[in-house]
Design a protein around this motif. Sequence first.
Motif, PDB file in Angstrom:
ATOM      1  N   ALA A 194       0.821  -1.207   0.000  1.00  0.00           N
ATOM      2  CA  ALA A 194       0.000   0.000   0.000  1.00  0.00           C
ATOM      3  C   ALA A 194       0.859   1.262   0.000  1.00  0.00           C
ATOM      4  N   LEU A 195       1.949   1.249   0.712  1.00  0.00           N
ATOM      5  CA  LEU A 195       2.832   2.418   0.760  1.00  0.00           C
ATOM      6  C   LEU A 195       3.424   2.708  -0.622  1.00  0.00           C
ATOM      7  N   ILE A 196       3.838   1.660  -1.312  1.00  0.00           N
ATOM      8  CA  ILE A 196       4.406   1.830  -2.651  1.00  0.00           C
ATOM      9  C   ILE A 196       3.353   2.370  -3.619  1.00  0.00           C
ATOM     10  N   ARG A 197       2.178   1.750  -3.602  1.00  0.00           N
ATOM     11  CA  ARG A 197       1.135   2.153  -4.552  1.00  0.00           C
ATOM     12  C   ARG A 197       0.591   3.559  -4.259  1.00  0.00           C
ATOM     13  N   THR A 198       0.649   3.968  -2.993  1.00  0.00           N
ATOM     14  CA  THR A 198       0.068   5.256  -2.607  1.00  0.00           C
ATOM     15  C   THR A 198       1.045   6.413  -2.677  1.00  0.00           C
ATOM     16  N   TYR A 199       2.296   6.173  -2.245  1.00  0.00           N
ATOM     17  CA  TYR A 199       3.246   7.275  -2.071  1.00  0.00           C
ATOM     18  C   TYR A 199       4.470   7.219  -2.980  1.00  0.00           C
ATOM     19  N   MET A 200       4.504   6.302  -3.934  1.00  0.00           N
ATOM     20  CA  MET A 200       5.681   6.188  -4.790  1.00  0.00           C
ATOM     21  C   MET A 200       5.304   6.240  -6.272  1.00  0.00           C
ATOM     22  N   PRO A 201       4.816   7.401  -6.740  1.00  0.00           N
ATOM     23  CA  PRO A 201       4.382   7.517  -8.145  1.00  0.00           C
ATOM     24  C   PRO A 201       5.522   7.401  -9.148  1.00  0.00           C
ATOM     25  N   ASN A 202       6.709   7.886  -8.818  1.00  0.00           N
ATOM     26  CA  ASN A 202       7.838   7.782  -9.755  1.00  0.00           C
ATOM     27  C   ASN A 202       8.263   6.331  -9.923  1.00  0.00           C
ATOM     28  N   TYR A 203       8.308   5.610  -8.828  1.00  0.00           N
ATOM     29  CA  TYR A 203       8.660   4.192  -8.869  1.00  0.00           C
ATOM     30  C   TYR A 203       7.628   3.418  -9.682  1.00  0.00           C
ATOM     31  N   MET A 204       6.349   3.683  -9.417  1.00  0.00           N
ATOM     32  CA  MET A 204       5.290   2.977 -10.138  1.00  0.00           C
ATOM     33  C   MET A 204       5.333   3.289 -11.631  1.00  0.00           C
ATOM     34  N   ALA A 205       5.653   4.534 -11.982  1.00  0.00           N
ATOM     35  CA  ALA A 205       5.721   4.905 -13.404  1.00  0.00           C
ATOM     36  C   ALA A 205       6.818   4.120 -14.125  1.00  0.00           C
ATOM     37  N   LEU A 206       7.958   3.922 -13.451  1.00  0.00           N
ATOM     38  CA  LEU A 206       9.031   3.132 -14.053  1.00  0.00           C
ATOM     39  C   LEU A 206       8.574   1.695 -14.276  1.00  0.00           C
ATOM     40  N   LEU A 207       7.925   1.114 -13.278  1.00  0.00           N
ATOM     41  CA  LEU A 207       7.457  -0.270 -13.409  1.00  0.00           C
ATOM     42  C   LEU A 207       6.405  -0.403 -14.507  1.00  0.00           C
ATOM     43  N   GLU A 208       5.516   0.588 -14.579  1.00  0.00           N
ATOM     44  CA  GLU A 208       4.435   0.512 -15.571  1.00  0.00           C
ATOM     45  C   GLU A 208       4.941   0.676 -16.993  1.00  0.00           C
ATOM     46  N   SER A 209       6.179   1.135 -17.151  1.00  0.00           N
ATOM     47  CA  SER A 209       6.759   1.264 -18.489  1.00  0.00           C
ATOM     48  C   SER A 209       7.365  -0.046 -18.984  1.00  0.00           C
ATOM     49  N   SER A 210       7.394  -1.069 -18.125  1.00  0.00           N
ATOM     50  CA  SER A 210       8.012  -2.345 -18.507  1.00  0.00           C
ATOM     51  C   SER A 210       7.289  -3.505 -17.838  1.00  0.00           C
ATOM     52  N   ASP A 211       6.647  -4.342 -18.637  1.00  0.00           N
ATOM     53  CA  ASP A 211       5.965  -5.516 -18.088  1.00  0.00           C
ATOM     54  C   ASP A 211       6.947  -6.421 -17.347  1.00  0.00           C
ATOM     55  N   GLU A 212       8.153  -6.528 -17.901  1.00  0.00           N
ATOM     56  CA  GLU A 212       9.168  -7.385 -17.285  1.00  0.00           C
ATOM     57  C   GLU A 212       9.556  -6.864 -15.907  1.00  0.00           C
ATOM     58  N   ALA A 213       9.766  -5.554 -15.818  1.00  0.00           N
ATOM     59  CA  ALA A 213      10.121  -4.963 -14.530  1.00  0.00           C
ATOM     60  C   ALA A 213       8.992  -5.124 -13.522  1.00  0.00           C
TER      61      ALA A 213
END
Length: 543
Positions: A140-159
């Motif tokens: 929940a902390l990652i999904r709520t407070y880490m938009p830059n991290y999530m954006a990197l992951l969402e740019s790569s299915d593998e990541a």
Amino acid sequence: MKRRMTRVAAVLMSVAMTASLFGCGGKEAGTQSAEGKYGEPIKELTLPLTDEKAELTVWVQYNGTNVKDLNEVESVKKMEELTGVHINWIPVNQDDMQQKYGTLVASGDLPDIIYAGSIEYPGGFETGVEDGVIHPDMDALIRTYMPNYMALLESSDEAMREAKSDSGKFVVAKNIVGTFDTVQSEGTYNGLAYRQDLLEKLGMDVPTTIDGWHDVLVAAKKAGIKNPFVLDQNGGSSIALSWGVGTESQNYMQLDGDKVVLSQSLDGYEGYLKTMRQWYSEGLINPNFTTFHFYLDTPASVNNNEGMLYSMVLSGLSGNNYARFHMIENQDAFLQPIVAPALKEGDEPIQAFARQIAKDPVYITASCKNPELAAKWLDFQYSEQGILLNWYGIEGKTYDMVDGKPVFKEEIYNQGMSAADYLASYALNEGQCWLGKHDISANWQMTAAQAGGENQELAAVEIWSAPKTNVFLPMQITLTDDESSAVTNTLTALKTMIDEYTIGYITGQTDKDFETFRQELEDAGMQEVVDTYQAAYDRFLER
């Protein structure tokens, strides 16, 4: 608390011996109760991260030796100014990480954030949640407070797949590999290489097949090259890929499409063994290969012109880098990377190498009093500002922005020390910290500049990464506790059997035929181990 920490210490001691065999993850992290707890995800970080000055304690891998206090690094000063968060750093050298990490976790006296490099939590990170070490709300902390991290992951299915546990949740955050503006793996950074300078002296063309390389090795032996080919210590080698076998694959497992197989049970392994046995009998293979260390012993071998073909060369030591880094005196030596040659003309080459994007874990601990702030601070490390500070230092001082990308200033190469050592005073990750996003293009740029514009390391990576098919079983697959317990001893026994037979057959100490050997693997429980890894791989694909 005392009983729980005693258990943690016991787990750390008992699992350390098998950590290299398995990545375990048997339990689902207890984050369900956190759903909705923190509100809607933020769309972007707002700086400063807090209205009032705040502090966090961060236990982090740091290999640099030029900086004694990380708060004196110029980028760290700037980061504190931007975020409003002062960091109480606990830097730990990579050589001491395993021991100090075990002591830290067992003590119960935890910092707010732990970045322990490549060290995995014994029993899996879900076990770390159950043990009260890793914060139970990381997903929940990652999904709520880490938009830059999530954006990197969402740019790569593998990541994204690599960053999640089998439960589909984020139990920890991961170091994300890429260039300044991409998300991508580092590529294949070790492999087969030959002495280009010696081949030219022989007046022979570069072979493209196994038979062609046999002819070259024979000619090299006749020309006085003592040990034309060097195998790995277990008798495997990158050249086994010519037969479709990855002898350096994870736990001797590899992929055949989406099917997991034991590498040394494949039909191709018989052909590899017979060929290496022949080469060994002709004196083409270093007779001391079982004790030859690819990193420690290769320099002397290259310096003395004792080898023609090497099974394992690091990208950073390819080309003439041994001489350029003053590791040898032989200025003519040039190690040219190649893919595994074809068994017959027209065969497509393959590779077997761990290609990771979401790598080293970093997490907020259960002891953290302000996990929301800790999550935001971590996310800053994945932002463009964080990447620039961590890898390039201070704009105008150590780098300039050119066409939207950072370019190191010429001054960093003229300071009477290596550019990396100089940058350690300006950029956190040039002290080999690697927190946040791992910008591989920073190293590429620096290497090319110091080599007069030619990046031999990157050229090697591009060659070894070229084959389209990679049979390496992903490092991020996890076995459940039950699975690990069921197959650990069997896999250890199988690996011992494989190593003993491989070395014995190549050196002529055993004449046992391959079918008998393969049946012995079956009788020793090979199929149970393969099925277990297949199940883990299937779960990985479903993340």
